[in-house]
Scaffold this motif. Structure first.
Motif, PDB file in Angstrom:
ATOM      1  N   VAL A  33       0.822  -1.210   0.000  1.00  0.00           N
ATOM      2  CA  VAL A  33       0.000   0.000   0.000  1.00  0.00           C
ATOM      3  C   VAL A  33       0.852   1.255   0.000  1.00  0.00           C
ATOM      4  O   VAL A  33       0.560   2.227  -0.703  1.00  0.00           O
ATOM      5  CB  VAL A  33      -0.951  -0.002   1.216  1.00  0.00           C
ATOM      6  CG1 VAL A  33      -1.771   1.275   1.257  1.00  0.00           C
ATOM      7  CG2 VAL A  33      -1.855  -1.214   1.170  1.00  0.00           C
ATOM      8  N   VAL A  34       1.944   1.269   0.799  1.00  0.00           N
ATOM      9  CA  VAL A  34       2.774   2.460   0.969  1.00  0.00           C
ATOM     10  C   VAL A  34       4.131   2.200   0.333  1.00  0.00           C
ATOM     11  O   VAL A  34       5.019   1.621   0.957  1.00  0.00           O
ATOM     12  CB  VAL A  34       2.925   2.832   2.456  1.00  0.00           C
ATOM     13  CG1 VAL A  34       3.674   4.153   2.583  1.00  0.00           C
ATOM     14  CG2 VAL A  34       1.572   2.918   3.129  1.00  0.00           C
ATOM     15  N   SER A  39       2.685   7.823  -1.715  1.00  0.00           N
ATOM     16  CA  SER A  39       1.615   6.847  -1.507  1.00  0.00           C
ATOM     17  C   SER A  39       0.883   7.127  -0.203  1.00  0.00           C
ATOM     18  O   SER A  39      -0.350   7.013  -0.136  1.00  0.00           O
ATOM     19  CB  SER A  39       2.194   5.431  -1.491  1.00  0.00           C
ATOM     20  OG  SER A  39       2.947   5.167  -2.643  1.00  0.00           O
ATOM     21  N   ALA A  40       1.638   7.488   0.841  1.00  0.00           N
ATOM     22  CA  ALA A  40       1.004   7.824   2.116  1.00  0.00           C
ATOM     23  C   ALA A  40       0.128   9.060   1.981  1.00  0.00           C
ATOM     24  O   ALA A  40      -0.995   9.109   2.508  1.00  0.00           O
ATOM     25  CB  ALA A  40       2.079   8.042   3.183  1.00  0.00           C
ATOM     26  N   VAL A  41       0.621  10.070   1.264  1.00  0.00           N
ATOM     27  CA  VAL A  41      -0.172  11.284   1.056  1.00  0.00           C
ATOM     28  C   VAL A  41      -1.454  10.945   0.308  1.00  0.00           C
ATOM     29  O   VAL A  41      -2.542  11.432   0.659  1.00  0.00           O
ATOM     30  CB  VAL A  41       0.665  12.328   0.292  1.00  0.00           C
ATOM     31  CG1 VAL A  41      -0.215  13.506  -0.134  1.00  0.00           C
ATOM     32  CG2 VAL A  41       1.812  12.811   1.145  1.00  0.00           C
ATOM     33  N   LYS A  42      -1.361  10.117  -0.702  1.00  0.00           N
ATOM     34  CA  LYS A  42      -2.541   9.733  -1.481  1.00  0.00           C
ATOM     35  C   LYS A  42      -3.593   9.087  -0.585  1.00  0.00           C
ATOM     36  O   LYS A  42      -4.780   9.453  -0.631  1.00  0.00           O
ATOM     37  CB  LYS A  42      -2.136   8.781  -2.591  1.00  0.00           C
ATOM     38  CG  LYS A  42      -3.299   8.145  -3.359  1.00  0.00           C
ATOM     39  CD  LYS A  42      -2.802   7.187  -4.407  1.00  0.00           C
ATOM     40  CE  LYS A  42      -3.940   6.489  -5.128  1.00  0.00           C
ATOM     41  NZ  LYS A  42      -4.692   5.580  -4.225  1.00  0.00           N
ATOM     42  N   VAL A 156      -3.916  14.077  10.724  1.00  0.00           N
ATOM     43  CA  VAL A 156      -3.119  12.853  10.731  1.00  0.00           C
ATOM     44  C   VAL A 156      -1.667  13.252  10.498  1.00  0.00           C
ATOM     45  O   VAL A 156      -1.338  13.867   9.483  1.00  0.00           O
ATOM     46  CB  VAL A 156      -3.575  11.864   9.645  1.00  0.00           C
ATOM     47  CG1 VAL A 156      -2.731  10.596   9.710  1.00  0.00           C
ATOM     48  CG2 VAL A 156      -5.051  11.526   9.822  1.00  0.00           C
ATOM     49  N   GLU A 157      -0.809  12.894  11.459  1.00  0.00           N
ATOM     50  CA  GLU A 157       0.607  13.250  11.378  1.00  0.00           C
ATOM     51  C   GLU A 157       1.438  11.980  11.340  1.00  0.00           C
ATOM     52  O   GLU A 157       1.339  11.135  12.231  1.00  0.00           O
ATOM     53  CB  GLU A 157       1.004  14.122  12.568  1.00  0.00           C
ATOM     54  CG  GLU A 157       2.420  14.656  12.491  1.00  0.00           C
ATOM     55  CD  GLU A 157       2.719  15.642  13.601  1.00  0.00           C
ATOM     56  OE1 GLU A 157       2.332  16.829  13.464  1.00  0.00           O
ATOM     57  OE2 GLU A 157       3.328  15.229  14.613  1.00  0.00           O
ATOM     58  N   LEU A 158       2.248  11.866  10.311  1.00  0.00           N
ATOM     59  CA  LEU A 158       3.108  10.698  10.127  1.00  0.00           C
ATOM     60  C   LEU A 158       4.558  11.162  10.141  1.00  0.00           C
ATOM     61  O   LEU A 158       4.982  11.926   9.276  1.00  0.00           O
ATOM     62  CB  LEU A 158       2.787  10.000   8.801  1.00  0.00           C
ATOM     63  CG  LEU A 158       3.659   8.804   8.425  1.00  0.00           C
ATOM     64  CD1 LEU A 158       3.489   7.670   9.429  1.00  0.00           C
ATOM     65  CD2 LEU A 158       3.345   8.329   7.014  1.00  0.00           C
ATOM     66  N   ARG A 159       5.322  10.683  11.130  1.00  0.00           N
ATOM     67  CA  ARG A 159       6.733  11.044  11.240  1.00  0.00           C
ATOM     68  C   ARG A 159       7.608   9.808  11.031  1.00  0.00           C
ATOM     69  O   ARG A 159       7.210   8.689  11.339  1.00  0.00           O
ATOM     70  CB  ARG A 159       7.033  11.673  12.600  1.00  0.00           C
ATOM     71  CG  ARG A 159       6.382  13.045  12.791  1.00  0.00           C
ATOM     72  CD  ARG A 159       6.828  13.700  14.083  1.00  0.00           C
ATOM     73  NE  ARG A 159       6.277  15.038  14.229  1.00  0.00           N
ATOM     74  CZ  ARG A 159       6.853  16.143  13.752  1.00  0.00           C
ATOM     75  NH1 ARG A 159       8.028  16.050  13.108  1.00  0.00           N
ATOM     76  NH2 ARG A 159       6.289  17.318  13.911  1.00  0.00           N
TER      77      ARG A 159
END
Length: 614
Positions: A33-34, A39-42, A156-159
């Motif tokens: 998926v990522v 891909s994560a932004v999508k 949603v925050e992805l670090r």
């Protein structure tokens, strides 16, 4: 001594079947998926769109490798929803009873748990009438739900993406390339949802960052909103040189905008295809787009278009690719035919129109190179009236007895009917270099390449005759037998009826061989075996072959070239005007058989600007 097989890990020499733990399962799923930060932004932006957001903000740092933050004003989630949202295959989009009746971007429930398994994910959300709550997950380990401060929607925050799978980091590209991929994703989704506002910001280095892309919500009906959004995303040049596409047939609809052939590109970067509003990369649809422009562009040029195929969700399967980038239609031929005929009808409706970029390029060529010290511009008086100009010209003319002989006329004076000036291509006033017709319109001048224009007119005439009377087939005295693989033979025979309409008669000859019994008469002597194999190559590449038709139309194009007005021929005034009128009445006459413009229109204001009058 035989080395042990790396595929066998059990002590008995047999492979041992193990149940993978949930963390490993999520990381494997995340690999599908990522693929990269884009891909994560999508996935996160699509979740925001499914939540009914009207404004979405995307922030990233270091190409999305260290930070991705998506903020929306959608419906939000409650404190009870947050842990469930991080469980695999938990979703609010579908109930699982019908996987074909899908009306949302997401539906698998894989994105959030996948992101949480390979990065540090924090979700803060607030639903209407509820208190805001927050949950965090890092490397697949979920924390407790906590109270939070948020007015509405979801953040949603992805670090540290892929910190739990550091090997994946080695396969990422540079920060600049990853940032460009993120921008491409946001722009595609912005075109899919013109009524939603998007902001993309680069926070690399700290601070408020730089706004990389912004598209405010657009209003009006669907086409007005889309037109305004495309101007924001692709620029006004595209919208000024495109035609509206709206075709409905048998429950299928094609909408969007397609650029004029003279607004072609050097690559396919401005081709965007959507299915029910979902951005897709479908080979069949892009192939149909190429076929639609096949007769207007040379091989090294590519069309520009933004198209959306709308159909009942039951007629398309979006669950065939982990990233949902590919789809499968129940009736692919019907969709392909809709794209081709719809685009050709829209381009035909444009008539003789050519893109404005042709005039811009002409004006740019006229402008002198800048010099170090330019003299101050002299502003002249406003343009005088026709009567004043006539008196002025008469005053400047040499006297009859002054000794000056009247110079030969550079052109024949042509009487101009006032209504002719109001025509799109105006009235012919001169012919220069025995190849270019100068016509006057009410707002400027038109320069026509007489050979290129007449070549297109003759070509269109020949194509109409071919469509009316069909293509004559030439029977071979001895049929040519071509040995193929079973798969190639089946593929070729499947398209045999379409090839027969083009004069190429192919039938089975036992086993995997085929017999070529007829070839198009207009092609003359051809190598039938080589032609069949070329057709098969194109079928394997794009699922359809236009090769035979291409060769036939290439012959028609050569016939049109030889039968058209040649460069160097002097034309009478009535011939020039007849050519202009026929161009106005003939679709696609704005470009020649090779996609180049047949005329250039210059507005009077632009001409005066060249001479410093404006």
């Amino acid at each position: 001594m035989n080395a042990p097989s790396p595929k066998i890990s059990g002590p008995s020499g047999r492979p041992v079947i193990r149940q993978l733990d949930e963390a490993a399962v999520n990381r494997i799923a995340a690999g599908e998926v990522v693929e990269r930060p884009a891909s994560a932004v999508k996935e996160l932006v699509e979740n925001a769109l499914d939540a009914g957001a009207s404004r979405i903000s995307v922030d990233y740092a270091d190409g999305g490798k260290t930070l991705i933050r998506v903020t929306d004003d959608g419906c939000g989630m409650t404190a009870e929803d947050l842990p469930l949202a991080l469980c695999r295959h938990a979703t609010s989009k579908i109930d699982g009873s019908d996987l074909l009746d899908i009306h949302s971007f997401g539906f698998r429930g894989e994105a959030l748990p996948s992101l949480g398994s390979v990065g540090r994910l924090t979700i803060t959300s607030r639903a209407a009438g509820e208190e805001a709550a927050q949950i965090a997950v890092a490397g697949g380990r979920m924390g407790a739900v906590k109270p939070a401060a948020l007015t509405r929607g979801t953040v949603v925050e992805l670090r540290d993406l892929f910190f739990a799978t550091p090997a994946r980091l080695k396969f990422l590209r540079s920060d600049r390339a990853e940032a460009q991929a993120i921008a491409d994703v946001v722009r595609r989704l912005a075109m899919a949802e013109p009524t939603v506002g998007f902001t993309l910001r680069d926070l690399t280095g700290g601070g408020e960052g730089r706004v990389m892309f912004r598209a405010d919500p657009t209003g009006g009906d669907f086409f007005d909103a889309l037109h305004a959004r495309l101007a924001q995303v692709l620029g006004a040049e595209f919208t000024q040189n495109s035609v509206r596409v709206d075709v409905d047939r048998d429950g299928l609809r094609l909408t969007g905008y397609a650029a004029l052939p003279t607004y072609s590109r050097g690559s396919s970067v401005q081709q965007f295809v959507f299915v029910n509003g979902r951005p897709v990369l479908d080979r069949m649809l892009f192939g149909a787009l190429r076929v639609a422009y096949f007769d207007f562009l040379s091989r090294d040029r590519h069309p520009a278009a933004v198209l959306n195929v709308i159909c009942d969700p039951e007629r398309v399967d979006v669950n065939v690719h982990p990233a949902k980038a590919e789809v499968r239609f129940r009736e692919p031929e019907a969709v392909r035919s809709l794209v081709i005929t719809g685009l050709r009808a829209a381009l035909t409706g444009a008539g003789h129109r050519a893109s404005s970029t042709v005039a811009d390029a002409t004006l740019a060529a006229f402008r002198p190179e800048p010099v170090a010290a330019m003299p101050p511009r002299v502003y002249q008086m406003d343009r005088a009236g026709q009567a004043t100009l006539a008196r002025s010209f008469a005053f400047q003319a040499p006297l009859p007895d002054s000794g000056f002989a009247e110079a030969p006329a550079a052109r024949a004076e042509m009487p101009v009917e006032p209504e002719a000036l109001s025509r799109p291509l105006g009235a012919a006033r001169a012919q220069v270099h025995e190849n270019y017709i100068i016509a006057q319109t009410q707002t400027g001048i038109v320069i026509v390449d007489q050979h290129a224009a007449h070549e297109r007119l003759v070509y269109e005439r020949l194509k109409r005759q071919m469509a009316d009377h069909g293509i004559t087939a030439q029977a071979l005295l001895i049929p040519e037998i071509v040995d193929l693989s079973p798969g190639d033979a089946a593929r070729l025979l499947e398209h045999a009826p379409a090839l027969a309409r083009l004069g190429l008669g192919v039938e089975a000859f036992g086993g995997s061989a085929v017999a070529v019994r007829e070839t198009p008469a207009i092609l003359g002597a051809v190598n039938a075996a080589a032609l069949v194999r070329d057709v098969l190559d194109e079928l394997a590449d794009v699922g359809d072959s236009q090769l035979v038709q291409a060769r036939i139309e290439a012959v028609l194009s050569r016939m049109a070239c030889h039968g058209s007005v040649r460069s160097g021929r002097q034309m009478r005034p009535e011939e020039m005007n007849a050519l202009l009128r026929e161009m106005e009445a003939t679709p696609h006459s704005g470009q020649c058989n090779h996609g180049r413009p047949t005329y250039v229109e210059l507005k009077l204001a632009d001409i005066e600007r060249l001479f410093g009058r404006r």
